[in-house]
Design a protein around this motif. Sequence first.
Motif, mmCIF file in Angstrom:
data_model
loop_
_atom_site.group_PDB
_atom_site.id
_atom_site.type_symbol
_atom_site.label_atom_id
_atom_site.label_comp_id
_atom_site.label_asym_id
_atom_site.label_seq_id
_atom_site.Cartn_x
_atom_site.Cartn_y
_atom_site.Cartn_z
ATOM 1 N N VAL A 22 -45.457 -31.949 -12.727
ATOM 2 C CA VAL A 22 -46.904 -31.844 -12.523
ATOM 3 C C VAL A 22 -47.383 -32.901 -11.531
ATOM 4 N N ILE A 23 -46.880 -34.130 -11.654
ATOM 5 C CA ILE A 23 -47.285 -35.193 -10.727
ATOM 6 C C ILE A 23 -46.890 -34.847 -9.299
ATOM 7 N N SER A 24 -45.665 -34.335 -9.111
ATOM 8 C CA SER A 24 -45.229 -33.964 -7.763
ATOM 9 C C SER A 24 -46.050 -32.809 -7.207
ATOM 10 N N LEU A 25 -46.422 -31.860 -8.070
ATOM 11 C CA LEU A 25 -47.252 -30.743 -7.620
ATOM 12 C C LEU A 25 -48.663 -31.208 -7.288
ATOM 13 N N MET A 26 -49.176 -32.176 -8.046
ATOM 14 C CA MET A 26 -50.498 -32.715 -7.742
ATOM 15 C C MET A 26 -50.501 -33.434 -6.396
ATOM 16 N N ALA A 33 -52.617 -30.591 0.795
ATOM 17 C CA ALA A 33 -53.338 -29.424 1.302
ATOM 18 C C ALA A 33 -54.844 -29.664 1.309
ATOM 19 N N ALA A 34 -55.357 -30.305 0.255
ATOM 20 C CA ALA A 34 -56.798 -30.576 0.183
ATOM 21 C C ALA A 34 -57.220 -31.587 1.233
ATOM 22 N N LEU A 35 -56.408 -32.616 1.424
ATOM 23 C CA LEU A 35 -56.740 -33.675 2.373
ATOM 24 C C LEU A 35 -56.850 -33.143 3.796
ATOM 25 N N SER A 56 -59.345 -31.390 -10.028
ATOM 26 C CA SER A 56 -59.762 -32.765 -9.759
ATOM 27 C C SER A 56 -59.075 -33.308 -8.511
ATOM 28 N N VAL A 57 -57.779 -33.017 -8.380
ATOM 29 C CA VAL A 57 -57.041 -33.478 -7.201
ATOM 30 C C VAL A 57 -57.622 -32.858 -5.941
ATOM 31 N N LEU A 101 -62.106 -37.654 -0.060
ATOM 32 C CA LEU A 101 -61.467 -38.758 0.650
ATOM 33 C C LEU A 101 -61.092 -38.392 2.080
ATOM 34 N N GLY A 102 -60.914 -37.092 2.357
ATOM 35 C CA GLY A 102 -60.476 -36.668 3.679
ATOM 36 C C GLY A 102 -61.337 -37.206 4.812
ATOM 37 N N PRO A 103 -62.647 -36.936 4.811
ATOM 38 C CA PRO A 103 -63.485 -37.453 5.904
ATOM 39 C C PRO A 103 -63.492 -38.973 5.983
#
Length: 526
Positions: A55-59, A65-67, A183-184, A191-193
Amino acid sequence: MNKFDRRSSSADIQTLPDDLAEELSRLPSEVISVDDAPSIAPPVPLSQDEVRTIVISLMLTMFLAALDQTIVATALPTIGRQFQDVSNLSWVITAYLLASTAVAPVFGTLSDIYGRRAMIIISLSLFVAGSVLCAIAPSMPMLILARGLQGLGGGGIMPVVQTVISDVVSPRERGQYQAYFSSVWMVGGILGPVIGGVFAEHLHWSMIFWINLPLTAAALALLLPKMKKIPVFHRKRKVDWLGGVLLMASAVVFMLVLTWGGTRYPWLSPTVLAMVGGAVALAVSFVWHARRADEPFLPLPLLGGSVVPFGLMAGGCALGAITGLTVQLPLYYESVYHLSASEAGLALIPLAAVSTIGAAVAGRTMARAKHYKRVAIVGTSWAALCGLGLTLATLPLWGLLTLMAAFALGLGTTFPVCVVSVQNSVARPQVGTITGALNFFRSLMSSFTVAAFAAILLIALGADIPLGEHHAAGSVAIPADDMRHAFRYVFGAATALMTTAALCLISMEERPLAGPSAKQPVEMAE
């Protein structure tokens, strides 16, 4: 003669026919080794520590991808100055979105054919290769092409990660983990911008791409050793490449229509109308082919039934509402409440952050309640009521942010319920396919909603304003009362979307979820 002699007499012995005896004599007589045969014993279940590591590695993978969906935005002015090309800057973001949306169903289906391990390696490899090419790009066209390659990998991350979760976590527990990933995604988007701006101002803009390499290496180092223990549900079969190409092509053309319509070209211009016709023709061709193929790329019956269509629509409406508001609200904050660009960005945090709280509430409820979809029905109905309040009331800034947070709380309950319900409604070998289709539809719905909200504002304001872009200069010229009046229609559209989501959830069949009973506490990977 006694009875034993009679039974053993030659008269009573039956011989095989000559042809059958000859055929049997040709059969191989050597002993076949079964050392390499797969074990028929059930697989050893994953321990809690192994599930936690996966789960941690998948997060971490999801965070990548989100960043990268938002980290480039604040670095665009710096990139444009270096390449002396400002007119094509929007393509740096558009290329990524087009590619990532188009390949979501592809990676989902291929994970059901070739396995999750192969697809997560391929998606991350494409993502890393695209990141390196972006960092060393010598010109704007090369940067745009590299962003497209990066999008091919990024678009595969989301459906494959959600499919792997379905392989290691039971449906009843899965909602809690989906809340973690929500949440991730929220943290990466916020945090991206910030990270992009810091890198572009104090280091070099290429660092926003180089940072992906150590993060990807860490994710793979954690994930790959455990992937061999994940249960295998994929089934190798012939790949319907033609169907996949038709689906991707129709999605790309449709996304271009939503991107260019009303901005680069008028909605009723020959170019946009021709593109709409092309998208429809490609979509019809895909449906025609899928009905005739023996094993279509995306089986159309999979999208029917009493669960999948309602889950797809409810999830698409919820994601479309929050995405459309996130894109357009900064203009509202700047025009009506006279916030700066950075303050308008901070004012978006309640909408993004509180939605993850709603997802967490829904996930915990799914682990314990028999009628798990009720939390989403209540949540979407509450969001619709809050949207109605936003539509009708004139509020101070603190009141608007409070009501927006309440809206987001109800909206967030939709995501884990829809994802788990859709995955729970199909056979195990089709979970990847339906998860890819879910992400594909939600991405299309988000793009459609952003375009629709922009069109609503343009019609209500009766002016050509740069919506959804760097519009600080344009917003000054828009009177606050006019903007407040125009946004009533935007809030009304968001309310309609949440009402539709509530009706879909009410209509969706609630199938039992496998997993620990409600009386057993579910140990979660903290």
